[in-house]
Design an enzyme around this catalytic site. Structure first.
Site, mmCIF file in Angstrom:
data_model
loop_
_atom_site.group_PDB
_atom_site.id
_atom_site.type_symbol
_atom_site.label_atom_id
_atom_site.label_comp_id
_atom_site.label_asym_id
_atom_site.label_seq_id
_atom_site.Cartn_x
_atom_site.Cartn_y
_atom_site.Cartn_z
ATOM 1 N N ASN A 161 29.661 2.144 18.747
ATOM 2 C CA ASN A 161 29.259 3.264 17.890
ATOM 3 C C ASN A 161 29.837 4.578 18.412
ATOM 4 O O ASN A 161 30.082 4.695 19.599
ATOM 5 C CB ASN A 161 27.729 3.370 17.850
ATOM 6 C CG ASN A 161 27.132 2.293 16.978
ATOM 7 O OD1 ASN A 161 27.684 1.986 15.940
ATOM 8 N ND2 ASN A 161 26.024 1.720 17.425
ATOM 9 N N CYS A 183 28.658 -4.990 12.796
ATOM 10 C CA CYS A 183 27.358 -4.426 13.151
ATOM 11 C C CYS A 183 26.276 -5.333 12.609
ATOM 12 O O CYS A 183 26.400 -5.891 11.516
ATOM 13 C CB CYS A 183 27.249 -3.033 12.535
ATOM 14 S SG CYS A 183 25.602 -2.321 12.660
ATOM 15 N N HIS A 184 25.187 -5.477 13.348
ATOM 16 C CA HIS A 184 24.108 -6.392 12.963
ATOM 17 C C HIS A 184 23.097 -5.806 12.005
ATOM 18 O O HIS A 184 22.212 -6.522 11.534
ATOM 19 C CB HIS A 184 23.327 -6.825 14.215
ATOM 20 C CG HIS A 184 24.091 -7.741 15.078
ATOM 21 N ND1 HIS A 184 23.567 -8.264 16.209
ATOM 22 C CD2 HIS A 184 25.327 -8.231 14.969
ATOM 23 C CE1 HIS A 184 24.465 -9.037 16.786
ATOM 24 N NE2 HIS A 184 25.547 -9.025 16.051
ATOM 25 N N HIS A 221 25.255 1.981 9.147
ATOM 26 C CA HIS A 221 23.913 2.514 9.404
ATOM 27 C C HIS A 221 23.366 3.330 8.240
ATOM 28 O O HIS A 221 22.259 3.864 8.322
ATOM 29 C CB HIS A 221 23.869 3.351 10.694
ATOM 30 C CG HIS A 221 24.078 2.529 11.926
ATOM 31 N ND1 HIS A 221 24.458 3.068 13.140
ATOM 32 C CD2 HIS A 221 23.981 1.196 12.137
ATOM 33 C CE1 HIS A 221 24.594 2.107 14.027
ATOM 34 N NE2 HIS A 221 24.316 0.965 13.441
#
Ligand SMILES: [Mg+2]
Ligand SMILES: [Mg+2]
Ligand SMILES: [Mg+2]
Ligand SMILES: [Mg+2]
Lengths: 459, 459, 459, 459
Positions: A161, A183-184, A221
């Site tokens: 990130n 990304c999870h 995000h």
């Protein structure tokens, strides 16, 4: 790239993975676990880290694990001292790096707090995310330049990130790079929909996250979902009921989260945004509150608990004392058990080698998958991965209000990358001022920005 | 339209102007003044107003003025009772309407204040602007529908706020309409540059506002300038000096503006935004603070004085008691003196009749003049007006951060118009929630919105 | 540029014009004529030409003319031997250059003819236009580079064909250049509309071309008109009658044009295209037939006469023998009479100096004036010229079919400029193959292309 | 749609397929064959055809086949007399219709030939394609309207040409429709690449078409390929060698194809276009020559043989005399053998039911998959099909010259659909004039167009 990897005599593809940040305690262990169980691909992993000793310890651990009887994989791990060596002739490059948190992350959180700017995560947007981006850009330029030099046909897989800025930097430096960002965060929402399926559909028991098909769109995000299905059955239609069942959304007591995990999320912010705009954000509430102006204008930080989340104090970002996890594994203090990690990396490697296609969400430059966002912006959508190819799936448009919020961040990310390439602090400051969390006076903002830049200048 | 107006025997064009809101005390008097001095065009003005008596009084005043010896114009004024009659066969339609402020504007300002949302103007954006838009949309649909029916080739000139939403509504209802929106706000900035020219250029004395050429771009009351010249000499380059001379920008004392005019502006917010983003906003500070999140998050409203502006209390929006200005003119209490109004309306009418071209800034649907904003959005830029034609001048792009702020409002305006056409309060509420001034909790915002809608339902 | 020109003691602006191609027999004489009559601007003209003697003769002529009693202008002409000197500190740069036609133009016309490709003009598109573009690109790169070096704030006014490619090259080489391209072609159509006004409108006698307002859109020599007005009265509505009056359009006899001027146009092709697509092309028929596939696929060149035009044989492109026009003026064989040239150059210079605004059509990079063509393409539309500023007027969209034809040429022009900058003959050949006139076999096209490139390599 | 199909007691999904054109001799037999072998889905097929008897015969055949011992499928076939009945509550709709060729197709080919316009296929573009589009649009509007009424959640799968116009019409009439268009044309190119893989890669033997991954982009029958891989190995790099091996490309003798199959293709045109523009067209040469101006301007039709293809005479389009294939199957004259059809329909049905994802190329409205073509145009690219979802994969951009050629056809298709909805023959004629094959005089084109429209008016 004309051919990824070579073939051993038995036809198993062999390849080299260069791992940047290979001294880590998390990702590296997962990779060791997954490769130890991977039968149809073999090769070597070159671990590079600014902390060479940590990389060397992981190499030792990796080799020890794959030699065990319960491990099927044919892999060799080695630590290298130079980035060049890690990437030389690599077929895949994995990036997962972090600056020393005690000298960076701590400031990213604590300095803004003095100006009344509170950030639960501080790694993507807001003052912390901005500074982190400014530190990451030169590092990612170096990685991209080394890829161009040492392994221009390799696939680069980024986990660091701020995801969007790091991935965009790779393409800005070396436009022909083949890079994706993983990304999870969206996985959690797939799990939420798995629960919803079980709750609302008679025929659904024990639904697995991977069976949930969601249409992902937006930026890392701050992704959004507007379709969700399980075996072709629509799950999205149940969201209004789910919203009602959670109302009132912000009814936790201040203080209620004092003992909760720092990472807890109750999807209360996600449902509040769904209630506002009709699409469901696909990230934890801790992230979401940093992208919009409505949740973090607090007199008392405990007020945030109302939404079922809490701040992660900067102290939690400092490394624990004592032996590292790798050391505990090597010393035998902890046992390294092979497990189903749920991590997609090895599946993705296999897909790109042409073994078996994978559909997943990932971060990639926009070439039409999000037609209402600017071309070239790094966006997060579903994609299909096949032999040496990544093709994003078109995701359609966002609700107008959501698009305008997302575009504000896309604009700031573009500005930051341009400023980073030009070394233009004034330009970076414009993005800082345009961040939704920076609601303070321009003079105060200038003081905070200068202060942050000073403290972290060397990173 | 193939031919605007007809010709009298001496060749003077004759035309009909339909005036919607013709009972007003301001615009109507200016129009009487300007037509009384206009020699090369003649005709009739049909005054329509929901307050018929006010329109009739203005008609009486108009006829009396043009009959005076010092008046050269050949015009007749009449009040009409129906919108249809005002617009029937009109060549031009002028719109300048206002709902009874004591029943609308007062709520627009006072109700949000109870929720901590302060608005100096409340006529364009913010809760007040949103509600005003919702009231105006059905009124402007009716005007556009009547134009389509009664005078489809007429030019429609709008002065009513919210300017952007009103003008967009006209085009949404009747896409072939020929409508423009005019606003004075940019004139002030031209005056500022006239002063700058006099201050910095030796050869410049007594510079007139009209000699200042500025490149205007954005949306009404949130327009921006990035070029300014006087006789081909660049004035924009002096802005950095002007900024320094004004620093610190927010150094007025709270309370300092207590006795100032409600409408005062010191360009301190404009220069703060110039300092932030490198382009100069072209609107009064009272407007600017409503478009961005940085100035109105106040504990004490007097804090706003720091920026050299003050709130206009809702009481100032109530009409004065006693005889109206028209009545005072008719009774002889005040004398109606012919003067140079500075108003462009008659020049614009003459340009559209093919008499003399005019370049000015105006509000018009985007067809490329602002290539980085959506097509069809009503934007404010320069335009050239010639015989029966309005052609916007391309204005180039905005700084990225500014574009993202402008686009947020463009998005909300589009949403409001769509919601207005569909009668969809939920959709309008989304725009309300996305407004930069609505930083309160969603539940509180819903309560405020409902409250506002209730109180003003009948308008 | 902060200030164009300086001021003499009496306030008259003084400036330097650098003239590239200053040995010409046409433009240079018009410029001498117009400056000799220009009272409110003064200065020097530096004439540069690869043929220095021709430039020197023009300088001599110019100085002699302005010294005459009937000349009011205060101007000095001088010939210079280097481009650098012509442009050094210039306020304006005028470009009007031509390669020796006997070594270029002749091949451009005659070689393609052997392959069955006939071109009446051969200066914009088709094989001739393509080759001419390839020759012009390096020349215009040099001009732009010299402007950057010697007079970066000057306005550059181009008259050379291929107009679009030359102008685009200037911007490609030096993106901050202030350049426009001027062409007379549209004037003819304004004259046609002046006649139409006189024919159809009672009140119109003796209408001047300049009074006709047309909405111009497209690319040079393939511009289109979809609005035409005289004093606000619509003239476009008369086109259907005008079309009927001309039908059948292609009814001239083969051979009928054998003695006509090479430059004759009867607007029969223009009206045929109007009949096809509903918009009127604004260029002579000789140009139009080169942009589309329908008129030049001829077995016998005389067939073209049906449309009221003829081919210009390459012989007509060779310079006449005997003394040049300049020589005849200087020797007194011909008298140089001052006249109203109808040329706009001096008006444009005055507009850019801030003396009086001018609206005209010109070639300029697309920044939104043609929203349905690619940004950055050089397009031809109306523009407003004021002190140190050129602002295009938005022109709206083209009929879909026309847009697709225009876009084909825009694509080729982009390809040619890119190929010219990269020195990539293969890429240029792709544009050549994509030209509507190149309908021959790929192998034959390759032979023709190679042949043309060989013969003209040194230019 | 919330749930496609229902479940039988053993959990097998059951569904209804409505088949429009169910009396056909080709598709219907393939469908019977494939469903007879499909074990994990069951249901009914409603066959509708203007020729009811043909549909009834196919129903009889279908039921007879699925009852055989070697058939595993659980399906019922029935013929219906009304479109409404076929579509009522359908889960899938399959469209494969054809007007009586002797009354339509024959004219499409023969009339233009009299004007010198030769068309090998005449079903997509050119005069024949245009007329066929005009006939299909009202038929497809009716289908879409019936879907809206009877089965709005069904997936509609179209096989009829002109593919692009038919599919676009469905979306234009009913924007919420879930429709895709399927065509085999690209399969041939995958087979070509399978051969290339075997020829150039040592490890490749017996490569299956389905293993070849190509990046498909463009519009139906004028699609292009710019990436090709087998198990991640690049095959595209071998095209230059393949091109050289085929040169000279057009070296067949006129007459050489006199006895060849009408449908033969030797990829000579495809390689010529690859040589010109650097991307490989993915359609048979018979189609390709109709989209561009270079191959069909012939004096003698036999000249086309040079490219290894021949014209299909209109006589070949007339139905054979004697019993139909269905009749021969029913009478036992021919045996209906179950086979591996290679047809994807059943796989696609299974994918949309959520059983197993499929990636294939298909025709779908552009929502970003081809960012350089207009939004909403129906384009052909790869897509991923999962439970109740079709998501196109982004395909990237085309070479500039190719894009301009494709865009010409996209423009014409848009025009035709608009004209079809408005019943505007003049507008349709504009598209006709803009077709690359219509190089004749406007008057002749008008005569041909009128003639075609007259003869086929009733269809
Ligand atoms: Mg791809
Ligand atoms: Mg116009
Ligand atoms: Mg400008
Ligand atoms: Mg989808």
């Amino acid at each position: 790239m004309h051919q990824l990897g070579s073939r051993s005599s038995d036809g198993t593809p062999r390849m080299k993975i260069g791992y940047v940040g290979g001294g880590s305690q998390g990702w590296a262990h997962t990779l060791i676990n997954d490769l130890a169980q991977c039968e149809d691909v073999a090769g070597t992993v070159a671990l590079y880290d600014v902390d060479y000793e940590a990389a060397a310890a992981n190499a030792k651990l990796g080799n020890r694990v794959v030699d065990r009887a319960d491990a099927d994989g044919d892999w060799t791990f080695e630590a290298v001292r130079e980035l060049d060596d890690a990437l030389s002739d690599a077929d895949f490059v994995v990036c997962s790096i972090q600056d020393p948190p005690e000298e960076t992350f701590v400031h990213d959180i604590d300095l803004p707090k003095r100006y009344g700017i509170h950030q639960p995560v501080a790694d993507t947007v807001g003052p912390g995310g901005t500074l982190r981006a400014m530190r990451a850009i030169p590092q990612y330029r170096e990685i991209a330049a080394t890829v161009r030099e040492r392994c221009p046909d390799a696939w680069v897989i980024n986990y660091t990130n701020p995801m969007t800025v790091c991935t965009r930097t790779l393409y800005e430096e070396f436009p022909e790079i083949k890079a994706i960002g993983l990304c999870h965060e969206v996985f959690q929402l797939q799990e939420l929909f798995a629960e919803i399926a079980e709750r609302h559909l008679e025929e659904a028991d024990d639904v697995n996250r991977e069976e949930i098909h969601v249409n992902v769109k937006g930026i890392n995000h701050f992704t959004w979902i507007d379709e969700a299905r399980w075996r072709g059955r629509d799950l999205y239609r149940f969201l209004d009921d789910e919203l009602e069942a959670r109302k009132p959304l912000n009814d936790f007591e201040p203080g209620a989260m004092a003992d909760a995990s720092y990472w807890v999320t109750n999807y209360r912010v996600a449902f509040d945004l769904y209630d506002r705009f009709g699409a469901l954000p696909a990230a934890g509430d801790r992230h979401l509150v940093e992208f919009v102006p409505w949740y973090l204008d607090l007199d008392d930080p405990e007020e945030l608990h109302r939404w079922g989340i809490r701040f992660t104090p900067s102290s939690a970002r400092r490394p624990d004392e004592g032996p590292s996890q790798t050391e505990r594994y090597l010393s035998g203090e902890d046992a390294f058990e092979l497990s189903e990690s749920g991590e997609e990396l090895v599946d993705i490697v296999r897909a790109l080698l042409g073994l078996e296609p994978v559909e997943t969400h990932l971060n990639y430059p926009n070439e039409g998958q999000m037609a209402d966002l600017p071309e070239g912006a790094v966006v997060e959508t579903n994609a299909l991965l096949t032999g040496d190819d990544v093709s994003p799936l078109t995701a359609g448009s966002l609700p107008d209000e959501v698009r305008s919020m997302v575009e504000t961040h896309v604009t700031n990310q573009k500005t930051l990358v341009e400023a980073g390439f030009d070394g233009d602090l004034d330009r970076a400051f414009r993005a800082f001022l345009n961040d939704p969390l920076v609601t303070i006076d321009r003079a105060a903002a200038a003081a905070l920005f200068t202060d942050l830049v000073e403290r972290e200048r060397e990173y």
